[in-house]
Design an enzyme around this catalytic site. Structure first.
Site, PDB file in Angstrom:
ATOM      1  N   TYR A 138       0.816  -1.221   0.000  1.00 18.40           N
ATOM      2  CA  TYR A 138       0.000   0.000   0.000  1.00 18.40           C
ATOM      3  C   TYR A 138       0.847   1.268   0.000  1.00 18.40           C
ATOM      4  O   TYR A 138       0.367   2.340  -0.352  1.00 18.40           O
ATOM      5  CB  TYR A 138      -0.938   0.034   1.213  1.00 18.40           C
ATOM      6  CG  TYR A 138      -2.075  -0.958   1.159  1.00 18.40           C
ATOM      7  CD1 TYR A 138      -2.289  -1.759   0.044  1.00 18.40           C
ATOM      8  CD2 TYR A 138      -2.949  -1.093   2.224  1.00 18.40           C
ATOM      9  CE1 TYR A 138      -3.330  -2.677   0.005  1.00 18.40           C
ATOM     10  CE2 TYR A 138      -3.990  -2.003   2.185  1.00 18.40           C
ATOM     11  CZ  TYR A 138      -4.170  -2.800   1.079  1.00 18.40           C
ATOM     12  OH  TYR A 138      -5.195  -3.696   1.040  1.00 18.40           O
ATOM     13  N   LYS A 188       3.083 -15.295   2.679  1.00 16.82           N
ATOM     14  CA  LYS A 188       3.062 -16.097   1.454  1.00 16.82           C
ATOM     15  C   LYS A 188       4.516 -16.375   1.067  1.00 16.82           C
ATOM     16  O   LYS A 188       4.981 -16.025  -0.025  1.00 16.82           O
ATOM     17  CB  LYS A 188       2.307 -15.284   0.367  1.00 16.82           C
ATOM     18  CG  LYS A 188       2.015 -16.029  -0.902  1.00 16.82           C
ATOM     19  CD  LYS A 188       0.835 -16.953  -0.795  1.00 16.82           C
ATOM     20  CE  LYS A 188       0.634 -17.690  -2.120  1.00 16.82           C
ATOM     21  NZ  LYS A 188      -0.210 -18.858  -2.035  1.00 16.82           N
ATOM     22  N   ASP A 220      -3.422 -17.933   1.818  1.00 18.58           N
ATOM     23  CA  ASP A 220      -4.562 -18.602   1.173  1.00 18.58           C
ATOM     24  C   ASP A 220      -5.156 -19.655   2.110  1.00 18.58           C
ATOM     25  O   ASP A 220      -6.375 -19.769   2.265  1.00 18.58           O
ATOM     26  CB  ASP A 220      -4.169 -19.195  -0.193  1.00 18.58           C
ATOM     27  CG  ASP A 220      -2.809 -19.876  -0.187  1.00 18.58           C
ATOM     28  OD1 ASP A 220      -2.076 -19.759   0.815  1.00 18.58           O
ATOM     29  OD2 ASP A 220      -2.476 -20.536  -1.181  1.00 18.58           O
ATOM     30  N   ASP A 244      -5.717  -6.588   5.790  1.00 18.86           N
ATOM     31  CA  ASP A 244      -6.899  -5.845   5.353  1.00 18.86           C
ATOM     32  C   ASP A 244      -8.010  -6.835   4.996  1.00 18.86           C
ATOM     33  O   ASP A 244      -9.157  -6.733   5.449  1.00 18.86           O
ATOM     34  CB  ASP A 244      -6.497  -5.014   4.114  1.00 18.86           C
ATOM     35  CG  ASP A 244      -7.557  -4.020   3.707  1.00 18.86           C
ATOM     36  OD1 ASP A 244      -8.595  -3.944   4.376  1.00 18.86           O
ATOM     37  OD2 ASP A 244      -7.351  -3.315   2.701  1.00 18.86           O
ATOM     38  N   ASP A 248     -11.337  -8.212   7.633  1.00 19.71           N
ATOM     39  CA  ASP A 248     -12.734  -7.995   7.230  1.00 19.71           C
ATOM     40  C   ASP A 248     -13.496  -9.315   7.223  1.00 19.71           C
ATOM     41  O   ASP A 248     -14.643  -9.379   7.664  1.00 19.71           O
ATOM     42  CB  ASP A 248     -12.803  -7.358   5.838  1.00 19.71           C
ATOM     43  CG  ASP A 248     -13.014  -5.852   5.931  1.00 19.71           C
ATOM     44  OD1 ASP A 248     -12.552  -5.264   6.925  1.00 19.71           O
ATOM     45  OD2 ASP A 248     -13.652  -5.286   5.026  1.00 19.71           O
TER      46      ASP A 248
END
Ligand code: NAD
Length: 353
Positions: A138, A188, A220, A244, A248
């Site tokens: 980001y 990852k 994942d 993020d 959620d």
């Protein structure tokens, strides 16, 4: 302790008023706290032409902790981007260097039917996600859209420095120590070098916390496990983009956006505390909002900034009590329970305290 109170927009003032009632009770019981209110978001724009007025930022810098309601509303959606309420929120997080975002996903057994998952999968869920908030893809440079070989390409840079990983690792291990002493680091590393470094630093930092059991999971798989068997997790730590998305998803396990608090901390445990939901313009001004996420944010303030676990437990205990009594605002109401308004819910928590 000085608390900057920033109610914001929409339901913000209604829910923050209930949290302030709770703080007033603690104050009358002898807690040495001072509160000062300032405008942020659309309210900041209305008052001073800026979603983060200078005076608000000054107050937030001087305070030990910030309590925020929510920002935003349709009347501000046509303003220039830098003047929009959400920009005020992003700026205050950056200005205060709040790099560690803590999002608990907690489900009271009485509310299990509010979740879209089977009650036995989520009932009693108590998970904490620690998300790094100021780095990663980001913010990494270079970034942009440009022409390469005659076509447009978009690119971003996933980047973490050792020191950025180390500081959020210390926060996460510290939290795991106060909880179930189990920390799962999500990355990852099978594909990304950035994740490889993340994992190495997590292992290095773990040597300072021998009591905490550290595990590693690819993002994942973590997404799948959160839905399949979320109760296997105690504390999770992850980077900005993975966090993020996962936080959620985790917040929906509990099915009730009006119940979930959050904290964003800096290096000295100064923090901004806010419910995860927005300003809910559809119900604003009607005394319908659920104030419990905001009240639980005050409990987090006591736990993480004031290091007063007894008071944090006391506030959370009062919330558990009103839920057990069957009191419900509209968002969590089900047949057979008692529907109450925002202020009635606040009064009930005060009584339970
Ligand atoms: P929202 O979270 O405000 O509302 C989503 C839905 O949940 C609505 O139906 C709302 O009524 C309900 N809801 C939210 N909080 C509730 C509560 N405490 N009690 C009962 N019901 C509740 O999200 P949105 O509708 O996408 O956004 C509305 C505004 O809020 C926008 O301007 C958005 O930019 C802003 N927003 C702000 C924040 C923040 O301040 N941190 C976060 C998200 C959205």
């Amino acid at each position: 302790m000085k608390i900057a109170v920033l109610p914001g927009d929409g339901i913000g003032p209604e829910i923050v008023a209930q949290a302030v009632k709770v703080l007033d009770v603690l104050k009358s019981d002898g807690a040495k706290i001072e509160m000062e209110t300032a405008a942020i978001g659309g309210a900041g724009y209305d008052a001073a032409g800026d979603p983060l007025p200078e005076a608000t930022l000054k107050l937030a810098r001087e305070a030990d902790a910030v309590l925020l309601g929510a920002v935003g509303g349709p009347q501000y959606d046509t303003l220039d981007r830098p003047l929009r309420p959400e920009r005020g929120l992003l700026r205050i997080r950056k200005e205060l260097n709040l790099f560690a975002n803590l999002r608990p996903a907690l489900l009271y057994p009485e509310l299990a039917s509010a979740s879209s998952l089977k009650p036995e999968v989520v009932s009693g869920l108590d998970l904490m996600i620690v998300r790094e908030l100021t780095g990663d893809v980001y913010f990494g440079q270079p970034r942009g859209i440009e022409i390469r070989n005659g076509e447009r390409v978009g690119f971003n840079t996933m980047l973490y420095s050792e020191s950025e990983v180390r500081r959020v690792a210390h926060v996460a291990f510290g939290i795991a120590m106060k909880r179930g002493k189990k920390l799962c680091s999500v990355e990852k590393a099978n594909v990304l070098e950035c994740s490889e470094l993340w994992k190495e630093v997590m292992i290095e930092v773990s040597k300072d916390y021998p009591e905490v059991e550290l595990s590693h999971m690819y993002v994942d798989n973590a997404a799948m496990q959160l839905i399949r068997a979320p109760k296997q997790f105690d504390t999770m730590v992850t980077g900005n983009i993975f966090g993020d998305i996962l936080s959620d998803a985790a917040s929906m396990l509990s099915g009730s956006i009006g119940m979930l608090p959050s904290a964003s901390l800096d290096e000295n445990n100064k923090g901004m505390y806010e419910p995860i939901h927005g300003s809910a313009p559809d119900i604003s001004g009607k005394n319908l909002a659920n104030p419990l996420a905001t009240i639980l944010s005050v409990a987090m303030m006591y736990r993480y900034t004031f290091a007063d676990l007894a008071t944090a437990d006391r506030i959370e205990g009062a919330v558990k009590k009103v839920i057990a009594q069957g009191l419900r605002t509209g968002d969590i109401w089900t047949e057979g329970t008692q529907k109450v308004s925002c202020s009635e819910m606040g009064d009930a928590v005060v009584k339970a305290l």
